[in-house]
Design a protein around this motif. Structure first.
Motif, mmCIF file in Angstrom:
data_model
loop_
_atom_site.group_PDB
_atom_site.id
_atom_site.type_symbol
_atom_site.label_atom_id
_atom_site.label_comp_id
_atom_site.label_asym_id
_atom_site.label_seq_id
_atom_site.Cartn_x
_atom_site.Cartn_y
_atom_site.Cartn_z
ATOM 1 N N HIS A 5 33.770 -15.497 -36.385
ATOM 2 C CA HIS A 5 32.874 -15.418 -37.537
ATOM 3 C C HIS A 5 33.563 -14.693 -38.695
ATOM 4 C CE1 HIS A 5 29.469 -14.084 -39.988
ATOM 5 N NE2 HIS A 5 28.930 -15.229 -39.587
ATOM 6 N N GLU A 6 34.240 -13.591 -38.404
ATOM 7 C CA GLU A 6 34.948 -12.851 -39.444
ATOM 8 C C GLU A 6 36.087 -13.666 -40.033
ATOM 9 O OE1 GLU A 6 36.082 -8.818 -38.787
ATOM 10 O OE2 GLU A 6 34.270 -8.404 -37.631
ATOM 11 N N LEU A 7 36.850 -14.350 -39.192
ATOM 12 C CA LEU A 7 37.969 -15.165 -39.678
ATOM 13 C C LEU A 7 37.497 -16.301 -40.566
ATOM 14 C CD1 LEU A 7 40.243 -15.401 -36.514
ATOM 15 C CD2 LEU A 7 40.771 -14.251 -38.666
ATOM 16 N N LEU A 8 36.393 -16.925 -40.214
ATOM 17 C CA LEU A 8 35.877 -18.031 -41.009
ATOM 18 C C LEU A 8 35.349 -17.550 -42.362
ATOM 19 C CD1 LEU A 8 34.129 -20.100 -38.231
ATOM 20 C CD2 LEU A 8 36.106 -20.808 -39.582
ATOM 21 N N GLY A 9 35.022 -16.300 -42.468
ATOM 22 C CA GLY A 9 34.508 -15.750 -43.715
ATOM 23 C C GLY A 9 35.599 -15.327 -44.687
ATOM 24 N N LYS A 10 36.860 -15.377 -44.255
ATOM 25 C CA LYS A 10 37.972 -14.955 -45.098
ATOM 26 C C LYS A 10 38.757 -16.178 -45.569
ATOM 27 C CE LYS A 10 38.552 -10.645 -42.597
ATOM 28 N NZ LYS A 10 38.061 -9.695 -43.512
ATOM 29 N N PRO A 11 39.349 -16.090 -46.759
ATOM 30 C CA PRO A 11 40.208 -17.187 -47.200
ATOM 31 C C PRO A 11 41.474 -17.200 -46.350
ATOM 32 C CG PRO A 11 40.272 -15.389 -48.793
ATOM 33 C CD PRO A 11 39.260 -15.024 -47.737
ATOM 34 N N SER A 12 41.586 -18.176 -45.473
ATOM 35 C CA SER A 12 42.723 -18.192 -44.551
ATOM 36 C C SER A 12 43.503 -19.498 -44.595
ATOM 37 C CB SER A 12 42.230 -17.916 -43.131
ATOM 38 O OG SER A 12 41.250 -18.865 -42.772
ATOM 39 N N GLY A 13 43.220 -20.342 -45.593
ATOM 40 C CA GLY A 13 43.976 -21.575 -45.721
ATOM 41 C C GLY A 13 43.809 -22.482 -44.529
ATOM 42 N N ASP A 14 44.919 -22.934 -43.993
ATOM 43 C CA ASP A 14 44.892 -23.874 -42.875
ATOM 44 C C ASP A 14 44.919 -23.193 -41.517
ATOM 45 O OD1 ASP A 14 44.853 -26.039 -44.598
ATOM 46 O OD2 ASP A 14 47.040 -26.170 -44.677
ATOM 47 N N VAL A 15 44.862 -21.866 -41.496
ATOM 48 C CA VAL A 15 44.947 -21.142 -40.227
ATOM 49 C C VAL A 15 43.742 -21.431 -39.354
ATOM 50 C CG1 VAL A 15 45.071 -18.865 -39.166
ATOM 51 C CG2 VAL A 15 46.374 -19.352 -41.237
ATOM 52 N N ILE A 16 42.552 -21.336 -39.922
ATOM 53 C CA ILE A 16 41.332 -21.615 -39.170
ATOM 54 C C ILE A 16 40.274 -22.150 -40.127
ATOM 55 C CG2 ILE A 16 40.353 -19.308 -39.370
ATOM 56 C CD1 ILE A 16 39.506 -19.719 -36.356
ATOM 57 N N SER A 17 39.553 -23.134 -39.663
ATOM 58 C CA SER A 17 38.483 -23.726 -40.474
ATOM 59 C C SER A 17 37.447 -24.313 -39.525
ATOM 60 C CB SER A 17 39.043 -24.825 -41.376
ATOM 61 O OG SER A 17 39.481 -25.929 -40.601
ATOM 62 N N VAL A 18 36.286 -24.624 -40.064
ATOM 63 C CA VAL A 18 35.236 -25.236 -39.257
ATOM 64 C C VAL A 18 35.731 -26.577 -38.722
ATOM 65 C CG1 VAL A 18 32.899 -26.183 -39.292
ATOM 66 C CG2 VAL A 18 33.387 -24.051 -40.472
ATOM 67 N N SER A 19 36.424 -27.338 -39.560
ATOM 68 C CA SER A 19 36.950 -28.640 -39.120
ATOM 69 C C SER A 19 37.903 -28.481 -37.946
ATOM 70 C CB SER A 19 37.674 -29.335 -40.274
ATOM 71 O OG SER A 19 36.799 -29.597 -41.321
ATOM 72 N N LEU A 20 38.780 -27.496 -38.028
ATOM 73 C CA LEU A 20 39.720 -27.251 -36.940
ATOM 74 C C LEU A 20 38.982 -26.873 -35.657
ATOM 75 C CD1 LEU A 20 42.697 -26.955 -36.045
ATOM 76 C CD2 LEU A 20 42.525 -24.561 -36.684
ATOM 77 N N LEU A 21 37.985 -26.019 -35.775
ATOM 78 C CA LEU A 21 37.228 -25.608 -34.599
ATOM 79 C C LEU A 21 36.496 -26.793 -33.965
ATOM 80 C CD1 LEU A 21 35.718 -22.212 -35.774
ATOM 81 C CD2 LEU A 21 37.621 -22.565 -34.205
ATOM 82 N N LYS A 22 36.059 -27.731 -34.802
ATOM 83 C CA LYS A 22 35.339 -28.896 -34.287
ATOM 84 C C LYS A 22 36.269 -29.891 -33.597
ATOM 85 C CE LYS A 22 31.500 -29.028 -37.554
ATOM 86 N NZ LYS A 22 30.887 -29.790 -38.649
#
Length: 55
Positions: A5-22
């Motif tokens: 949840h914390e990682l998704l709330g930060k600007p992290s580019g291509d490191v982690i995203s909802v699409s990646l998690l899905k």
């Protein structure tokens, strides 16, 4: 889940995203966990601009 949840709330580019998690098979072991599904839904909704928005 809290860390995700914390990682998704930060600007992290291509490191982690909802699409990646899905889509990434690495997340298959927890994909059906209700907390994981809620996290995806909550994060997906918060990143979607409101209807009628010019964004």
């Amino acid at each position: 889940m809290h860390l995700l949840h914390e990682l998704l709330g930060k600007p992290s580019g291509d490191v982690i995203s909802v699409s990646l998690l899905k889509l990434d098979p690495a997340w298959d072991p927890i994909r059906h966990d209700p907390r994981f599904q809620a996290l995806l839904k909550q994060t997906d909704l918060s990143s979607t601009p409101p209807a009628g928005s010019s964004q």
